[in-house]
Design a protein around this motif. Sequence first.
Motif, PDB file in Angstrom:
ATOM      1  N   ILE A 140      36.763 -27.791  30.189  1.00  0.00           N
ATOM      2  CA  ILE A 140      37.966 -28.600  29.967  1.00  0.00           C
ATOM      3  C   ILE A 140      37.951 -29.837  30.852  1.00  0.00           C
ATOM      4  CG2 ILE A 140      40.498 -28.597  30.039  1.00  0.00           C
ATOM      5  CD1 ILE A 140      40.279 -25.510  29.804  1.00  0.00           C
ATOM      6  N   VAL A 141      38.132 -30.982  30.250  1.00  0.00           N
ATOM      7  CA  VAL A 141      38.188 -32.233  31.004  1.00  0.00           C
ATOM      8  C   VAL A 141      39.529 -32.287  31.738  1.00  0.00           C
ATOM      9  CG1 VAL A 141      38.218 -34.750  30.860  1.00  0.00           C
ATOM     10  CG2 VAL A 141      36.705 -33.419  29.368  1.00  0.00           C
ATOM     11  N   VAL A 142      39.482 -32.535  33.016  1.00  0.00           N
ATOM     12  CA  VAL A 142      40.689 -32.613  33.850  1.00  0.00           C
ATOM     13  C   VAL A 142      40.826 -34.040  34.354  1.00  0.00           C
ATOM     14  CG1 VAL A 142      41.880 -31.754  35.885  1.00  0.00           C
ATOM     15  CG2 VAL A 142      40.434 -30.220  34.550  1.00  0.00           C
ATOM     16  N   GLU A 143      41.982 -34.653  34.082  1.00  0.00           N
ATOM     17  CA  GLU A 143      42.199 -36.030  34.552  1.00  0.00           C
ATOM     18  C   GLU A 143      42.239 -36.069  36.069  1.00  0.00           C
ATOM     19  OE1 GLU A 143      45.797 -37.255  32.785  1.00  0.00           O
ATOM     20  OE2 GLU A 143      45.039 -37.160  30.733  1.00  0.00           O
ATOM     21  N   ASN A 144      41.514 -37.049  36.654  1.00  0.00           N
ATOM     22  CA  ASN A 144      41.516 -37.170  38.113  1.00  0.00           C
ATOM     23  C   ASN A 144      42.256 -38.406  38.592  1.00  0.00           C
ATOM     24  OD1 ASN A 144      39.721 -39.177  37.413  1.00  0.00           O
ATOM     25  ND2 ASN A 144      37.898 -37.952  37.888  1.00  0.00           N
ATOM     26  N   GLY A 145      42.849 -39.144  37.655  1.00  0.00           N
ATOM     27  CA  GLY A 145      43.727 -40.249  38.047  1.00  0.00           C
ATOM     28  C   GLY A 145      43.026 -41.529  38.396  1.00  0.00           C
ATOM     29  N   THR A 146      41.699 -41.558  38.461  1.00  0.00           N
ATOM     30  CA  THR A 146      40.983 -42.779  38.801  1.00  0.00           C
ATOM     31  C   THR A 146      40.019 -43.107  37.673  1.00  0.00           C
ATOM     32  OG1 THR A 146      39.386 -41.444  40.025  1.00  0.00           O
ATOM     33  CG2 THR A 146      41.146 -42.470  41.297  1.00  0.00           C
ATOM     34  N   PRO A 147      40.229 -44.198  36.984  1.00  0.00           N
ATOM     35  CA  PRO A 147      39.430 -44.526  35.812  1.00  0.00           C
ATOM     36  C   PRO A 147      37.969 -44.815  36.121  1.00  0.00           C
ATOM     37  CG  PRO A 147      40.928 -46.327  36.361  1.00  0.00           C
ATOM     38  CD  PRO A 147      41.306 -45.186  37.220  1.00  0.00           C
ATOM     39  N   HIS A 148      37.637 -45.101  37.403  1.00  0.00           N
ATOM     40  CA  HIS A 148      36.262 -45.464  37.748  1.00  0.00           C
ATOM     41  C   HIS A 148      35.386 -44.233  37.950  1.00  0.00           C
ATOM     42  CE1 HIS A 148      37.742 -49.529  38.102  1.00  0.00           C
ATOM     43  NE2 HIS A 148      38.631 -49.144  39.007  1.00  0.00           N
ATOM     44  N   GLN A 149      35.985 -43.056  38.092  1.00  0.00           N
ATOM     45  CA  GLN A 149      35.213 -41.841  38.295  1.00  0.00           C
ATOM     46  C   GLN A 149      34.974 -41.144  36.964  1.00  0.00           C
ATOM     47  OE1 GLN A 149      37.130 -39.289  41.084  1.00  0.00           O
ATOM     48  NE2 GLN A 149      37.385 -40.849  42.639  1.00  0.00           N
ATOM     49  N   HIS A 150      33.889 -40.347  36.900  1.00  0.00           N
ATOM     50  CA  HIS A 150      33.674 -39.514  35.722  1.00  0.00           C
ATOM     51  C   HIS A 150      34.707 -38.398  35.726  1.00  0.00           C
ATOM     52  CE1 HIS A 150      30.026 -41.524  34.550  1.00  0.00           C
ATOM     53  NE2 HIS A 150      29.537 -41.380  35.764  1.00  0.00           N
ATOM     54  N   PRO A 151      35.187 -37.998  34.559  1.00  0.00           N
ATOM     55  CA  PRO A 151      36.207 -36.945  34.529  1.00  0.00           C
ATOM     56  C   PRO A 151      35.667 -35.621  35.049  1.00  0.00           C
ATOM     57  CG  PRO A 151      35.423 -37.441  32.319  1.00  0.00           C
ATOM     58  CD  PRO A 151      34.853 -38.482  33.226  1.00  0.00           C
ATOM     59  N   LYS A 152      36.520 -34.907  35.790  1.00  0.00           N
ATOM     60  CA  LYS A 152      36.148 -33.580  36.271  1.00  0.00           C
ATOM     61  C   LYS A 152      36.355 -32.568  35.159  1.00  0.00           C
ATOM     62  CE  LYS A 152      37.595 -34.675  40.984  1.00  0.00           C
ATOM     63  NZ  LYS A 152      38.546 -34.357  42.068  1.00  0.00           N
ATOM     64  N   THR A 153      35.667 -31.442  35.265  1.00  0.00           N
ATOM     65  CA  THR A 153      35.824 -30.393  34.264  1.00  0.00           C
ATOM     66  C   THR A 153      36.030 -29.056  34.950  1.00  0.00           C
ATOM     67  OG1 THR A 153      33.438 -30.008  34.154  1.00  0.00           O
ATOM     68  CG2 THR A 153      34.361 -31.592  32.586  1.00  0.00           C
ATOM     69  N   VAL A 154      36.621 -28.131  34.190  1.00  0.00           N
ATOM     70  CA  VAL A 154      36.794 -26.766  34.668  1.00  0.00           C
ATOM     71  C   VAL A 154      36.425 -25.833  33.524  1.00  0.00           C
ATOM     72  CG1 VAL A 154      39.235 -26.745  34.032  1.00  0.00           C
ATOM     73  CG2 VAL A 154      38.392 -25.096  35.696  1.00  0.00           C
ATOM     74  N   ASN A 155      35.655 -24.777  33.825  1.00  0.00           N
ATOM     75  CA  ASN A 155      35.218 -23.845  32.791  1.00  0.00           C
ATOM     76  C   ASN A 155      36.228 -22.709  32.621  1.00  0.00           C
ATOM     77  OD1 ASN A 155      32.964 -25.400  32.614  1.00  0.00           O
ATOM     78  ND2 ASN A 155      31.499 -23.740  32.878  1.00  0.00           N
ATOM     79  N   MET A 156      36.451 -22.340  31.354  1.00  0.00           N
ATOM     80  CA  MET A 156      37.344 -21.231  31.042  1.00  0.00           C
ATOM     81  C   MET A 156      36.732 -20.371  29.954  1.00  0.00           C
ATOM     82  SD  MET A 156      40.006 -21.372  32.959  1.00  0.00           S
ATOM     83  CE  MET A 156      41.001 -20.181  32.094  1.00  0.00           C
ATOM     84  N   PRO A 157      36.974 -19.041  29.993  1.00  0.00           N
ATOM     85  CA  PRO A 157      36.474 -18.163  28.932  1.00  0.00           C
ATOM     86  C   PRO A 157      37.375 -18.237  27.708  1.00  0.00           C
ATOM     87  CG  PRO A 157      37.723 -16.886  30.494  1.00  0.00           C
ATOM     88  CD  PRO A 157      37.710 -18.305  31.023  1.00  0.00           C
ATOM     89  N   THR A 158      36.983 -17.529  26.649  1.00  0.00           N
ATOM     90  CA  THR A 158      37.810 -17.446  25.447  1.00  0.00           C
ATOM     91  C   THR A 158      38.358 -16.037  25.289  1.00  0.00           C
ATOM     92  OG1 THR A 158      37.832 -17.695  23.057  1.00  0.00           O
ATOM     93  CG2 THR A 158      35.801 -16.909  24.019  1.00  0.00           C
TER      94      THR A 158
END
Length: 477
Positions: free
Chosen positions: A81-99
Amino acid sequence: MNKTCEQVWEKCLNIIRDIVEWQPFKTWFEPIKAVQLENNVLTIQVPSQFFYEYLEEHYVGLLGKTIKRELGKEARLEYRIVVENGTPHQHPKTVNMPTQFTKHQKDSEVDFPLTIQNPVKNPFVIPGIKRVQIDSQLNHNYTFESFIEGDCNRVARRAGKTVSDKPGGTSFNPLVIYGGVGLGKTHLAQAIGNEVKRQSPNKAVLYVSAEKFINQFIDHSKNNIINDFIHFYQLIDVLIVDDIQFFARAEKSQDAFFAIFNHIHQSGKQLILTSDKPPKDLDGLQERLLSRFRWGLSADMQIPDFETRMEILEMKMRNDGLEMPKEVVKYVAYNIQSNVRELEGALISLLAQSSLNRKDIDLELAKRVLKSFVKTSSKEITIESIQKMVCEYFDVPYDKLLQKTRKREIVQARQITMYLAKSFTKNSLKTIGEHFGGRDHTTVIHSCQTVKDLMDTDNSFRDSVIELQQKVQLAAM
Protein backbone atom coordinates in the motif's frame (compact mmCIF):
# COMPACT_ATOMS: atom_id res chain seq x y z
CA MET A 1 9.75 -21.00 -18.09
CA ASN A 2 9.11 -19.07 -14.87
CA LYS A 3 6.25 -16.61 -14.97
CA THR A 4 6.88 -13.02 -13.91
CA CYS A 5 4.58 -11.21 -11.53
CA GLU A 6 3.43 -8.98 -14.41
CA GLN A 7 2.49 -11.97 -16.56
CA VAL A 8 0.53 -13.64 -13.75
CA TRP A 9 -1.32 -10.44 -12.94
CA GLU A 10 -2.11 -9.77 -16.61
CA LYS A 11 -3.73 -13.22 -16.89
CA CYS A 12 -5.70 -12.54 -13.72
CA LEU A 13 -6.89 -9.23 -15.17
CA ASN A 14 -8.06 -10.96 -18.35
CA ILE A 15 -10.30 -13.19 -16.22
CA ILE A 16 -11.53 -10.38 -13.99
CA ARG A 17 -12.26 -8.17 -17.02
CA ASP A 18 -14.84 -10.68 -18.24
CA ILE A 19 -16.59 -10.80 -14.84
CA VAL A 20 -16.56 -7.21 -13.58
CA GLU A 21 -18.35 -4.38 -15.38
CA TRP A 22 -16.22 -1.90 -17.28
CA GLN A 23 -16.48 1.06 -14.90
CA PRO A 24 -15.67 -0.85 -11.68
CA PHE A 25 -12.83 -2.61 -13.49
CA LYS A 26 -11.38 0.69 -14.62
CA THR A 27 -11.77 2.19 -11.13
CA TRP A 28 -10.56 -0.67 -8.94
CA PHE A 29 -8.32 -2.92 -11.02
CA GLU A 30 -6.51 -0.84 -13.65
CA PRO A 31 -4.54 1.19 -11.03
CA ILE A 32 -3.11 -2.01 -9.48
CA LYS A 33 0.51 -2.94 -10.25
CA ALA A 34 2.10 -6.36 -9.75
CA VAL A 35 5.43 -5.86 -7.96
CA GLN A 36 6.64 -9.26 -6.78
CA LEU A 37 6.10 -13.02 -7.16
CA GLU A 38 7.91 -15.26 -4.70
CA ASN A 39 7.01 -18.75 -3.39
CA ASN A 40 3.53 -18.58 -4.89
CA VAL A 41 2.91 -15.24 -3.14
CA LEU A 42 1.86 -12.49 -5.53
CA THR A 43 2.35 -8.98 -4.21
CA ILE A 44 0.29 -6.21 -5.82
CA GLN A 45 0.65 -2.49 -5.16
CA VAL A 46 -2.47 -0.38 -4.58
CA PRO A 47 -2.54 3.42 -4.39
CA SER A 48 -4.04 3.90 -0.93
CA GLN A 49 -5.29 2.48 2.34
CA PHE A 50 -8.88 3.13 1.20
CA PHE A 51 -8.23 1.22 -2.03
CA TYR A 52 -6.95 -1.79 -0.07
CA GLU A 53 -9.98 -1.88 2.21
CA TYR A 54 -12.40 -1.56 -0.69
CA LEU A 55 -10.83 -4.50 -2.55
CA GLU A 56 -10.84 -6.61 0.60
CA GLU A 57 -14.48 -5.85 1.28
CA HIS A 58 -15.89 -6.20 -2.23
CA TYR A 59 -13.52 -8.26 -4.40
CA VAL A 60 -11.50 -10.48 -2.06
CA GLY A 61 -13.34 -13.65 -3.17
CA LEU A 62 -12.84 -12.90 -6.85
CA LEU A 63 -9.15 -12.11 -6.34
CA GLY A 64 -8.62 -15.31 -4.37
CA LYS A 65 -10.22 -17.60 -6.94
CA THR A 66 -8.44 -15.88 -9.85
CA ILE A 67 -4.95 -16.05 -8.34
CA LYS A 68 -5.37 -19.66 -7.24
CA ARG A 69 -6.43 -20.52 -10.77
CA GLU A 70 -3.14 -19.14 -12.08
CA LEU A 71 -0.74 -20.23 -9.30
CA GLY A 72 -2.44 -23.23 -7.70
CA LYS A 73 -4.25 -23.96 -4.45
CA GLU A 74 -1.35 -22.78 -2.28
CA ALA A 75 -1.27 -19.33 -3.91
CA ARG A 76 -1.35 -16.31 -1.66
CA LEU A 77 -1.85 -12.61 -2.21
CA GLU A 78 -0.28 -9.66 -0.41
CA TYR A 79 -0.79 -5.97 -0.86
CA ARG A 80 1.77 -3.21 -0.94
CA ILE A 81 0.00 0.00 0.00
CA VAL A 82 1.34 3.40 -1.00
CA VAL A 83 1.44 5.69 2.04
CA GLU A 84 1.57 9.45 1.53
CA ASN A 85 4.62 10.99 3.18
CA GLY A 86 3.68 14.62 2.62
CA THR A 87 6.75 15.57 0.58
CA PRO A 88 6.36 15.47 -3.20
CA HIS A 89 10.13 15.20 -3.78
CA GLN A 90 10.42 11.81 -2.05
CA HIS A 91 9.35 8.45 -3.44
CA PRO A 92 6.14 7.25 -1.80
CA LYS A 93 6.53 4.89 1.14
CA THR A 94 4.74 1.56 1.16
CA VAL A 95 3.46 -0.87 3.76
CA ASN A 96 2.73 -4.56 3.14
CA MET A 97 -0.55 -6.14 4.22
CA PRO A 98 -1.98 -9.67 3.85
CA THR A 99 -5.36 -10.52 2.34
CA GLN A 100 -8.34 -12.06 4.08
CA PHE A 101 -8.39 -15.17 1.88
CA THR A 102 -4.85 -16.22 2.91
CA LYS A 103 -5.09 -19.55 4.75
CA HIS A 104 -2.00 -19.16 6.90
CA GLN A 105 -2.60 -15.69 8.23
CA LYS A 106 -3.44 -15.01 11.86
CA ASP A 107 -6.78 -13.44 12.72
CA SER A 108 -5.04 -10.36 14.03
CA GLU A 109 -3.55 -9.74 10.59
CA VAL A 110 -6.91 -9.38 8.90
CA ASP A 111 -7.89 -5.99 10.25
CA PHE A 112 -6.18 -2.95 8.83
CA PRO A 113 -6.24 -0.47 11.71
CA LEU A 114 -6.99 3.15 11.00
CA THR A 115 -3.87 4.16 12.91
CA ILE A 116 -1.34 2.12 10.93
CA GLN A 117 0.30 5.33 9.69
CA ASN A 118 -1.67 8.35 10.86
CA PRO A 119 -5.20 8.57 12.32
CA VAL A 120 -7.84 9.51 9.77
CA LYS A 121 -8.40 13.26 9.98
CA ASN A 122 -11.93 14.38 10.73
CA PRO A 123 -12.71 17.27 8.34
CA PHE A 124 -15.30 18.63 10.78
CA VAL A 125 -12.92 19.08 13.71
CA ILE A 126 -11.87 22.67 14.31
CA PRO A 127 -8.06 22.93 14.70
CA GLY A 128 -7.07 23.03 18.35
CA ILE A 129 -10.26 21.30 19.54
CA LYS A 130 -10.05 17.59 20.27
CA ARG A 131 -13.08 15.53 19.40
CA VAL A 132 -13.01 11.77 19.80
CA GLN A 133 -16.42 10.89 18.39
CA ILE A 134 -17.87 11.97 15.06
CA ASP A 135 -20.23 14.89 15.62
CA SER A 136 -23.43 14.29 13.63
CA GLN A 137 -23.75 18.02 12.71
CA LEU A 138 -27.51 17.60 13.25
CA ASN A 139 -29.92 20.25 14.50
CA HIS A 140 -31.65 18.51 17.41
CA ASN A 141 -34.78 20.62 16.94
CA TYR A 142 -35.44 18.84 13.65
CA THR A 143 -37.48 15.80 14.69
CA PHE A 144 -40.43 13.82 13.38
CA GLU A 145 -42.53 15.23 16.22
CA SER A 146 -41.96 18.79 14.98
CA PHE A 147 -42.59 17.88 11.34
CA ILE A 148 -46.26 18.28 10.34
CA GLU A 149 -47.51 15.58 7.96
CA GLY A 150 -49.91 16.47 5.17
CA ASP A 151 -50.83 15.40 1.67
CA CYS A 152 -47.90 17.51 0.46
CA ASN A 153 -45.24 15.41 2.20
CA ARG A 154 -46.89 12.18 3.40
CA VAL A 155 -44.88 9.76 1.22
CA ALA A 156 -41.56 11.41 2.05
CA ARG A 157 -42.24 11.52 5.80
CA ARG A 158 -43.39 7.92 6.05
CA ALA A 159 -40.47 6.70 3.94
CA GLY A 160 -38.16 8.68 6.23
CA LYS A 161 -39.68 7.05 9.31
CA THR A 162 -39.21 3.59 7.76
CA VAL A 163 -35.56 4.38 7.03
CA SER A 164 -34.94 5.70 10.55
CA ASP A 165 -36.30 2.47 12.05
CA LYS A 166 -34.09 0.27 9.87
CA PRO A 167 -31.26 2.30 8.26
CA GLY A 168 -29.65 0.45 5.38
CA GLY A 169 -32.15 -2.38 5.74
CA THR A 170 -34.89 -1.21 3.37
CA SER A 171 -35.21 -0.72 -0.37
CA PHE A 172 -35.25 3.05 0.26
CA ASN A 173 -31.48 3.34 -0.15
CA PRO A 174 -30.69 5.96 -1.14
CA LEU A 175 -33.71 7.97 -0.01
CA VAL A 176 -33.81 11.09 -2.19
CA ILE A 177 -36.06 13.88 -0.86
CA TYR A 178 -36.69 16.62 -3.42
CA GLY A 179 -38.76 19.79 -3.70
CA GLY A 180 -38.63 23.57 -3.78
CA VAL A 181 -37.05 25.98 -1.31
CA GLY A 182 -38.43 26.09 2.24
CA LEU A 183 -40.66 23.01 2.05
CA GLY A 184 -38.93 21.06 4.83
CA LYS A 185 -36.41 18.83 3.02
CA THR A 186 -33.60 19.60 5.45
CA HIS A 187 -35.92 19.24 8.44
CA LEU A 188 -37.09 15.78 7.34
CA ALA A 189 -33.59 14.57 6.42
CA GLN A 190 -32.20 15.62 9.79
CA ALA A 191 -35.24 14.20 11.59
CA ILE A 192 -34.25 10.81 10.17
CA GLY A 193 -30.72 11.27 11.48
CA ASN A 194 -31.90 12.34 14.93
CA GLU A 195 -34.25 9.36 15.15
CA VAL A 196 -31.46 6.94 14.19
CA LYS A 197 -29.24 8.46 16.90
CA ARG A 198 -32.06 8.12 19.41
CA GLN A 199 -32.63 4.46 18.64
CA SER A 200 -28.98 3.52 18.01
CA PRO A 201 -26.62 5.93 19.82
CA ASN A 202 -23.54 4.02 18.65
CA LYS A 203 -24.27 4.50 14.94
CA ALA A 204 -22.18 7.13 13.17
CA VAL A 205 -24.65 9.60 11.65
CA LEU A 206 -23.45 12.62 9.69
CA TYR A 207 -25.24 15.55 8.05
CA VAL A 208 -23.33 17.65 5.51
CA SER A 209 -24.33 20.07 2.80
CA ALA A 210 -23.01 19.35 -0.68
CA GLU A 211 -21.29 22.75 -0.66
CA LYS A 212 -19.41 21.91 2.54
CA PHE A 213 -18.46 18.50 1.14
CA ILE A 214 -17.04 20.19 -1.98
CA ASN A 215 -15.08 22.72 0.09
CA GLN A 216 -13.64 19.94 2.27
CA PHE A 217 -12.63 18.01 -0.83
CA ILE A 218 -10.84 21.06 -2.25
CA ASP A 219 -8.96 21.60 1.03
CA HIS A 220 -7.89 17.96 1.20
CA SER A 221 -6.82 18.04 -2.45
CA LYS A 222 -4.53 20.99 -1.78
CA ASN A 223 -2.94 19.11 1.13
CA ASN A 224 -2.65 15.80 -0.79
CA ILE A 225 -4.76 13.91 1.76
CA ILE A 226 -7.73 12.86 -0.37
CA ASN A 227 -7.49 9.30 0.94
CA ASP A 228 -8.05 10.54 4.49
CA PHE A 229 -11.08 12.47 3.30
CA ILE A 230 -12.66 9.48 1.53
CA HIS A 231 -11.75 7.14 4.36
CA PHE A 232 -13.43 9.38 6.93
CA TYR A 233 -16.72 9.38 5.03
CA GLN A 234 -16.65 5.62 4.53
CA LEU A 235 -16.81 5.22 8.33
CA ILE A 236 -20.31 6.74 8.43
CA ASP A 237 -23.34 4.50 9.03
CA VAL A 238 -25.97 7.05 7.94
CA LEU A 239 -24.79 9.79 5.59
CA ILE A 240 -27.12 12.74 4.91
CA VAL A 241 -26.07 15.04 2.05
CA ASP A 242 -28.14 18.19 1.54
CA ASP A 243 -28.63 19.95 -1.83
CA ILE A 244 -26.86 17.47 -4.10
CA GLN A 245 -27.66 19.68 -7.10
CA PHE A 246 -24.53 21.67 -6.18
CA PHE A 247 -22.36 18.71 -7.22
CA ALA A 248 -23.10 19.76 -10.81
CA ARG A 249 -20.22 22.24 -10.79
CA ALA A 250 -17.69 19.95 -9.09
CA GLU A 251 -16.55 17.08 -11.30
CA LYS A 252 -13.73 15.83 -9.06
CA SER A 253 -15.92 15.98 -5.97
CA GLN A 254 -18.38 13.77 -7.83
CA ASP A 255 -15.62 11.18 -8.29
CA ALA A 256 -14.93 11.15 -4.55
CA PHE A 257 -18.62 10.99 -3.69
CA PHE A 258 -19.08 8.13 -6.15
CA ALA A 259 -16.48 6.07 -4.26
CA ILE A 260 -18.04 6.99 -0.91
CA PHE A 261 -21.56 6.22 -2.14
CA ASN A 262 -20.51 2.79 -3.41
CA HIS A 263 -18.78 1.88 -0.17
CA ILE A 264 -21.63 2.98 2.08
CA HIS A 265 -24.33 1.37 -0.05
CA GLN A 266 -22.51 -1.92 -0.53
CA SER A 267 -21.72 -2.05 3.18
CA GLY A 268 -25.43 -2.06 3.99
CA LYS A 269 -25.34 1.47 5.37
CA GLN A 270 -27.82 4.26 4.64
CA LEU A 271 -27.69 7.30 2.32
CA ILE A 272 -30.19 10.17 2.51
CA LEU A 273 -29.98 12.90 -0.13
CA THR A 274 -31.93 16.10 -0.71
CA SER A 275 -32.30 18.04 -3.93
CA ASP A 276 -34.35 20.82 -5.47
CA LYS A 277 -35.24 18.50 -8.39
CA PRO A 278 -35.86 14.79 -8.93
CA PRO A 279 -32.72 12.86 -9.97
CA LYS A 280 -33.89 12.59 -13.60
CA ASP A 281 -33.87 16.41 -13.91
CA LEU A 282 -30.45 17.06 -12.34
CA ASP A 283 -28.11 18.50 -14.96
CA GLY A 284 -24.32 18.32 -14.82
CA LEU A 285 -24.05 15.18 -12.70
CA GLN A 286 -22.28 12.05 -13.90
CA GLU A 287 -24.64 9.41 -15.27
CA ARG A 288 -23.09 6.78 -12.99
CA LEU A 289 -24.11 8.91 -9.97
CA LEU A 290 -27.59 9.58 -11.30
CA SER A 291 -28.15 5.88 -11.92
CA ARG A 292 -27.27 5.18 -8.27
CA PHE A 293 -29.58 7.92 -7.03
CA ARG A 294 -32.37 6.05 -8.81
CA TRP A 295 -31.63 2.79 -6.98
CA GLY A 296 -33.77 3.69 -3.99
CA LEU A 297 -36.82 5.91 -3.52
CA SER A 298 -37.31 9.50 -4.69
CA ALA A 299 -40.02 11.26 -2.65
CA ASP A 300 -41.19 14.78 -3.38
CA MET A 301 -42.15 17.61 -1.03
CA GLN A 302 -44.91 19.89 -2.34
CA ILE A 303 -46.31 23.25 -1.25
CA PRO A 304 -48.42 22.64 1.88
CA ASP A 305 -52.19 23.02 1.59
CA PHE A 306 -54.25 25.34 3.77
CA GLU A 307 -54.92 22.77 6.53
CA THR A 308 -51.24 21.83 6.77
CA ARG A 309 -50.25 25.49 6.95
CA MET A 310 -52.74 25.99 9.78
CA GLU A 311 -51.26 23.03 11.67
CA ILE A 312 -47.72 24.34 11.18
CA LEU A 313 -48.64 27.74 12.60
CA GLU A 314 -50.54 26.25 15.54
CA MET A 315 -47.66 23.93 16.42
CA LYS A 316 -45.20 26.82 16.22
CA MET A 317 -47.42 28.85 18.55
CA ARG A 318 -47.76 25.95 21.02
CA ASN A 319 -44.00 25.37 21.10
CA ASP A 320 -43.33 29.06 21.72
CA GLY A 321 -46.18 29.49 24.21
CA LEU A 322 -47.99 32.02 22.01
CA GLU A 323 -51.66 32.83 21.53
CA MET A 324 -53.31 34.44 18.53
CA PRO A 325 -56.92 34.92 17.43
CA LYS A 326 -58.15 32.14 15.16
CA GLU A 327 -59.09 34.58 12.41
CA VAL A 328 -55.52 35.92 12.34
CA VAL A 329 -54.04 32.42 12.10
CA LYS A 330 -56.40 31.68 9.21
CA TYR A 331 -55.48 34.94 7.52
CA VAL A 332 -51.74 34.17 7.71
CA ALA A 333 -52.21 30.55 6.57
CA TYR A 334 -54.38 31.63 3.67
CA ASN A 335 -52.15 34.43 2.41
CA ILE A 336 -48.70 32.82 2.82
CA GLN A 337 -48.77 29.90 0.41
CA SER A 338 -45.26 29.64 -1.04
CA ASN A 339 -43.36 27.66 1.61
CA VAL A 340 -43.02 26.82 5.30
CA ARG A 341 -40.01 29.08 5.83
CA GLU A 342 -41.93 32.15 4.66
CA LEU A 343 -44.91 31.10 6.75
CA GLU A 344 -42.80 31.01 9.91
CA GLY A 345 -41.12 34.28 8.90
CA ALA A 346 -44.51 35.99 8.65
CA LEU A 347 -45.44 34.73 12.11
CA ILE A 348 -42.17 36.04 13.61
CA SER A 349 -42.67 39.43 11.94
CA LEU A 350 -46.20 39.63 13.30
CA LEU A 351 -45.04 38.84 16.83
CA ALA A 352 -42.19 41.33 16.56
CA GLN A 353 -44.48 44.15 15.45
CA SER A 354 -46.91 43.32 18.25
CA SER A 355 -44.13 43.45 20.82
CA LEU A 356 -42.40 46.58 19.51
CA ASN A 357 -45.63 48.54 19.16
CA ARG A 358 -47.15 47.11 22.34
CA LYS A 359 -50.26 46.28 20.37
CA ASP A 360 -52.41 43.16 20.54
CA ILE A 361 -52.35 40.94 17.48
CA ASP A 362 -55.53 41.41 15.48
CA LEU A 363 -56.58 41.13 11.85
CA GLU A 364 -55.75 44.76 11.13
CA LEU A 365 -52.15 44.32 12.35
CA ALA A 366 -51.84 41.04 10.40
CA LYS A 367 -52.95 42.72 7.17
CA ARG A 368 -50.45 45.54 7.67
CA VAL A 369 -47.53 43.23 8.50
CA LEU A 370 -48.25 40.76 5.70
CA LYS A 371 -48.12 43.43 3.01
CA SER A 372 -44.40 42.72 2.64
CA PHE A 373 -45.08 38.99 2.24
CA VAL A 374 -48.16 38.96 0.02
CA LYS A 375 -47.56 39.61 -3.64
CA THR A 376 -49.64 42.51 -4.94
CA SER A 377 -52.03 41.57 -7.72
CA SER A 378 -50.99 42.81 -11.12
CA LYS A 379 -54.42 42.18 -12.70
CA GLU A 380 -57.72 43.60 -11.56
CA ILE A 381 -60.25 41.04 -10.43
CA THR A 382 -63.81 41.82 -11.48
CA ILE A 383 -67.16 40.52 -10.24
CA GLU A 384 -67.81 39.13 -13.73
CA SER A 385 -64.57 37.14 -13.79
CA ILE A 386 -65.36 35.61 -10.38
CA GLN A 387 -68.88 34.74 -11.52
CA LYS A 388 -67.53 32.91 -14.58
CA MET A 389 -64.92 31.10 -12.49
CA VAL A 390 -67.50 29.84 -9.98
CA CYS A 391 -69.93 28.80 -12.72
CA GLU A 392 -67.21 26.82 -14.45
CA TYR A 393 -66.10 25.21 -11.16
CA PHE A 394 -69.62 24.05 -10.20
CA ASP A 395 -70.77 23.53 -13.81
CA VAL A 396 -73.62 25.99 -13.31
CA PRO A 397 -75.07 28.03 -16.24
CA TYR A 398 -74.17 31.72 -15.89
CA ASP A 399 -77.75 32.94 -16.36
CA LYS A 400 -79.00 30.62 -13.55
CA LEU A 401 -76.65 32.38 -11.13
CA LEU A 402 -78.58 35.62 -11.65
CA GLN A 403 -82.07 34.16 -11.47
CA LYS A 404 -84.30 33.83 -8.39
CA THR A 405 -84.18 30.07 -7.89
CA ARG A 406 -84.10 28.07 -4.66
CA LYS A 407 -82.14 25.10 -6.03
CA ARG A 408 -79.49 24.32 -3.43
CA GLU A 409 -76.53 24.05 -5.83
CA ILE A 410 -77.41 27.37 -7.48
CA VAL A 411 -77.96 29.15 -4.15
CA GLN A 412 -74.60 27.97 -2.76
CA ALA A 413 -72.74 28.91 -5.95
CA ARG A 414 -74.31 32.41 -5.80
CA GLN A 415 -73.43 32.82 -2.10
CA ILE A 416 -69.81 31.75 -2.69
CA THR A 417 -69.53 34.15 -5.63
CA MET A 418 -70.74 37.05 -3.47
CA TYR A 419 -68.33 36.05 -0.72
CA LEU A 420 -65.39 35.98 -3.16
CA ALA A 421 -66.47 39.26 -4.76
CA LYS A 422 -66.47 40.94 -1.35
CA SER A 423 -63.02 39.46 -0.53
CA PHE A 424 -61.24 40.16 -3.80
CA THR A 425 -62.82 43.31 -5.23
CA LYS A 426 -63.22 46.86 -3.97
CA ASN A 427 -66.88 47.02 -4.95
CA SER A 428 -69.51 48.06 -2.41
CA LEU A 429 -72.11 45.61 -1.14
CA LYS A 430 -74.73 47.45 -3.19
CA THR A 431 -72.69 47.08 -6.40
CA ILE A 432 -72.11 43.37 -5.76
CA GLY A 433 -75.85 42.86 -5.23
CA GLU A 434 -76.68 44.65 -8.49
CA HIS A 435 -74.50 42.10 -10.38
CA PHE A 436 -76.82 39.32 -9.15
CA GLY A 437 -80.12 40.43 -10.63
CA GLY A 438 -80.52 43.60 -8.57
CA ARG A 439 -80.33 42.07 -5.08
CA ASP A 440 -79.79 44.45 -2.15
CA HIS A 441 -76.80 44.74 0.20
CA THR A 442 -78.49 42.74 3.00
CA THR A 443 -78.60 39.69 0.72
CA VAL A 444 -74.86 40.03 0.15
CA ILE A 445 -74.18 40.32 3.90
CA HIS A 446 -76.34 37.23 4.59
CA SER A 447 -74.60 35.25 1.81
CA CYS A 448 -71.11 36.09 3.11
CA GLN A 449 -72.04 35.09 6.67
CA THR A 450 -73.59 31.83 5.44
CA VAL A 451 -70.38 30.94 3.59
CA LYS A 452 -68.27 31.65 6.70
CA ASP A 453 -70.54 29.49 8.89
CA LEU A 454 -70.52 26.59 6.42
CA MET A 455 -66.72 26.73 6.13
CA ASP A 456 -66.51 26.17 9.89
CA THR A 457 -68.85 23.17 9.87
CA ASP A 458 -68.60 21.51 6.44
CA ASN A 459 -65.11 20.34 5.42
CA SER A 460 -66.10 19.56 1.84
CA PHE A 461 -67.68 23.00 1.42
CA ARG A 462 -64.60 24.66 2.95
CA ASP A 463 -62.29 22.79 0.57
CA SER A 464 -64.28 24.04 -2.41
CA VAL A 465 -64.14 27.65 -1.22
CA ILE A 466 -60.41 27.48 -0.51
CA GLU A 467 -59.74 26.00 -3.94
CA LEU A 468 -61.75 28.79 -5.56
CA GLN A 469 -59.89 31.39 -3.50
CA GLN A 470 -56.62 30.02 -4.81
CA LYS A 471 -57.91 30.10 -8.37
CA VAL A 472 -58.88 33.75 -7.99
CA GLN A 473 -55.44 34.58 -6.56
CA LEU A 474 -53.69 32.80 -9.41
CA ALA A 475 -55.81 34.68 -11.92
CA ALA A 476 -54.66 37.94 -10.32
CA MET A 477 -50.95 37.19 -10.74
